[in-house]
Write an enzyme that holds these catalytic residues in place. Sequence first.
Site, PDB file in Angstrom:
ATOM      1  N   LEU A   4      54.513 -89.597 -32.897  1.00  0.00           N
ATOM      2  CA  LEU A   4      55.218 -90.266 -33.989  1.00  0.00           C
ATOM      3  C   LEU A   4      54.988 -89.598 -35.340  1.00  0.00           C
ATOM      4  CD1 LEU A   4      54.908 -94.027 -33.021  1.00  0.00           C
ATOM      5  CD2 LEU A   4      57.015 -92.784 -33.531  1.00  0.00           C
ATOM      6  N   LYS A   5      54.002 -88.713 -35.423  1.00  0.00           N
ATOM      7  CA  LYS A   5      53.759 -88.006 -36.670  1.00  0.00           C
ATOM      8  C   LYS A   5      54.550 -86.701 -36.758  1.00  0.00           C
ATOM      9  CE  LYS A   5      49.181 -90.020 -37.351  1.00  0.00           C
ATOM     10  NZ  LYS A   5      47.729 -89.756 -37.550  1.00  0.00           N
ATOM     11  N   GLY A  55      51.368-102.923 -31.605  1.00  0.00           N
ATOM     12  CA  GLY A  55      50.121-103.571 -31.977  1.00  0.00           C
ATOM     13  C   GLY A  55      49.383-102.844 -33.075  1.00  0.00           C
ATOM     14  N   ARG A  79      48.198-101.954 -37.059  1.00  0.00           N
ATOM     15  CA  ARG A  79      47.839-102.725 -38.237  1.00  0.00           C
ATOM     16  C   ARG A  79      49.094-102.914 -39.101  1.00  0.00           C
ATOM     17  NH1 ARG A  79      41.904-101.526 -40.867  1.00  0.00           N
ATOM     18  NH2 ARG A  79      41.551-100.383 -38.937  1.00  0.00           N
ATOM     19  N   ARG A 109      55.290 -97.159 -41.949  1.00  0.00           N
ATOM     20  CA  ARG A 109      54.979 -95.811 -42.442  1.00  0.00           C
ATOM     21  C   ARG A 109      55.379 -94.745 -41.443  1.00  0.00           C
ATOM     22  NH1 ARG A 109      50.185 -98.390 -44.140  1.00  0.00           N
ATOM     23  NH2 ARG A 109      48.935 -97.411 -42.505  1.00  0.00           N
ATOM     24  N   GLY A 152      39.339-105.659 -36.428  1.00  0.00           N
ATOM     25  CA  GLY A 152      38.754-106.826 -35.785  1.00  0.00           C
ATOM     26  C   GLY A 152      38.808-106.708 -34.280  1.00  0.00           C
ATOM     27  N   HIS A 153      38.134-107.652 -33.620  1.00  0.00           N
ATOM     28  CA  HIS A 153      38.133-107.743 -32.168  1.00  0.00           C
ATOM     29  C   HIS A 153      38.181-109.204 -31.766  1.00  0.00           C
ATOM     30  CE1 HIS A 153      37.699-103.622 -30.778  1.00  0.00           C
ATOM     31  NE2 HIS A 153      36.810-103.397 -31.712  1.00  0.00           N
ATOM     32  N   ASP A 154      38.424-109.411 -30.505  1.00  0.00           N
ATOM     33  CA  ASP A 154      38.549-110.744 -29.913  1.00  0.00           C
ATOM     34  C   ASP A 154      37.481-111.713 -30.412  1.00  0.00           C
ATOM     35  OD1 ASP A 154      37.507-112.629 -27.687  1.00  0.00           O
ATOM     36  OD2 ASP A 154      39.493-112.127 -26.931  1.00  0.00           O
ATOM     37  N   ILE A 155      36.220-111.300 -30.388  1.00  0.00           N
ATOM     38  CA  ILE A 155      35.125-112.207 -30.703  1.00  0.00           C
ATOM     39  C   ILE A 155      35.207-112.727 -32.131  1.00  0.00           C
ATOM     40  CG2 ILE A 155      33.515-110.366 -31.360  1.00  0.00           C
ATOM     41  CD1 ILE A 155      31.301-111.989 -29.964  1.00  0.00           C
ATOM     42  N   ASP A 160      42.120-112.132 -26.921  1.00  0.00           N
ATOM     43  CA  ASP A 160      43.100-111.067 -26.687  1.00  0.00           C
ATOM     44  C   ASP A 160      44.240-111.501 -25.779  1.00  0.00           C
ATOM     45  OD1 ASP A 160      41.881-109.217 -28.271  1.00  0.00           O
ATOM     46  OD2 ASP A 160      41.096-107.980 -26.654  1.00  0.00           O
TER      47      ASP A 160
END
Length: 399
Positions: A71-72, A93, A95, A101, A135-138, A166
């Site tokens: 994609l770049k 998925g 950010r 962008r 971040g993560h699930d927890i 998740d």
Amino acid sequence: MTAAPTAGQGPLSGVRVVELAGIGPGPFAAMLLADLGADVVRVDRPGGPGLGIDPAFDVTNRNKRSVVVDLKAADGAARVLDLAARADILVEGYRPGVAERLGVGPADCHARNPRLVYGRMTGWGQQGPLAQRAGHDIGYLAVTGTLGMIGRADQPPAVPANLVGDYAGGSLYLVVGVLAALHHARAGGTGQVVDAAIVDGAAHLASMIHGMLGAGAWQDRRGANLLDGGCPYYGTYATSDGQYMAVGALEPQFYEEFVRILGIGDRARAHGDLSRWGALREEVAARFRTRTRDEWTVLFEGSDACVAPVLSLREAPHHPHLAARGTFTDHGGLTQPAPAPRFSATPTAVRTGPARPGADTADVARDWDVPHLLPPPGNPAANPDPGTTPGHPQRKASS
């Protein structure tokens, strides 16, 4: 973009899905769509997504096809937009702001395909103070109150793998969202953006408990309630061989059968007496420690006591009930959960093993009529090695 369902391909046969490769809940959501029969094309990046395992074992990529697009690169976005123009659903998925962008955000895609359902999978969501944070699930479970209510009162909160955040709070809500939006688009509406945030889904999963909390039927602390292990007849107990049994004898008639088979039938009246719960738990635990897990399994078999052995991942496929239903299946020598749920008219199946990065580019270019998807001759992406493991690990951001 629709076609009659094909036998063995499920009710979404004919639906086209573009998945922009990532890790975590996005791939699982796309796998579920693929299991249901959708033609899911995963757009892998050069070097792979960085899951850290051999892609031949990545079950979340079963029933999909893979192409590799950088994609770049100068033509990367145009190649993805060609796919989006022919798709019903796109799942990403990244950010917030990253897809824009890269030139494949909602506005870019809707300019080519106004009826496209654009599914966005993140942990924190598209807006809010933490939207740009990794971040993560927890962490998502922690701030929603969900993590804090799991586990024993005298121990730290228990981590439920990445299943509650998740996959339950993220992937399943994304799938519900994109299918609802697809129904809207096909009923004469337009395409739209589905913002699936794990914090939203994880909070929503606890709706019943929030109602109980408001009614005074749930204590806002761990290990003190009917469904969180605080109840002596809803929890797990160690057996003499170091294994465990799970007990869920909530209703009075099931509880009476439970204490009878356990050998403490004289404790039947302790069912609704919270003041006796502590002593009852100790007695139940002592009884379970007198036999092995398999011995207790035989004793409770065929009863309505709502007691089951706690099996390991490798043991589960051999459980008689799961084996009879075909809850697990073997494909290409890999034991894995079978597609769920089940359909009477449009059955599902594991049709193909995990897609290897870039292995299906030529077929997708032909089937979707996207000739520019094929990279120029001599480009390394034109002939990826489907037997190689993806490259360096990648930090998971916001999803």
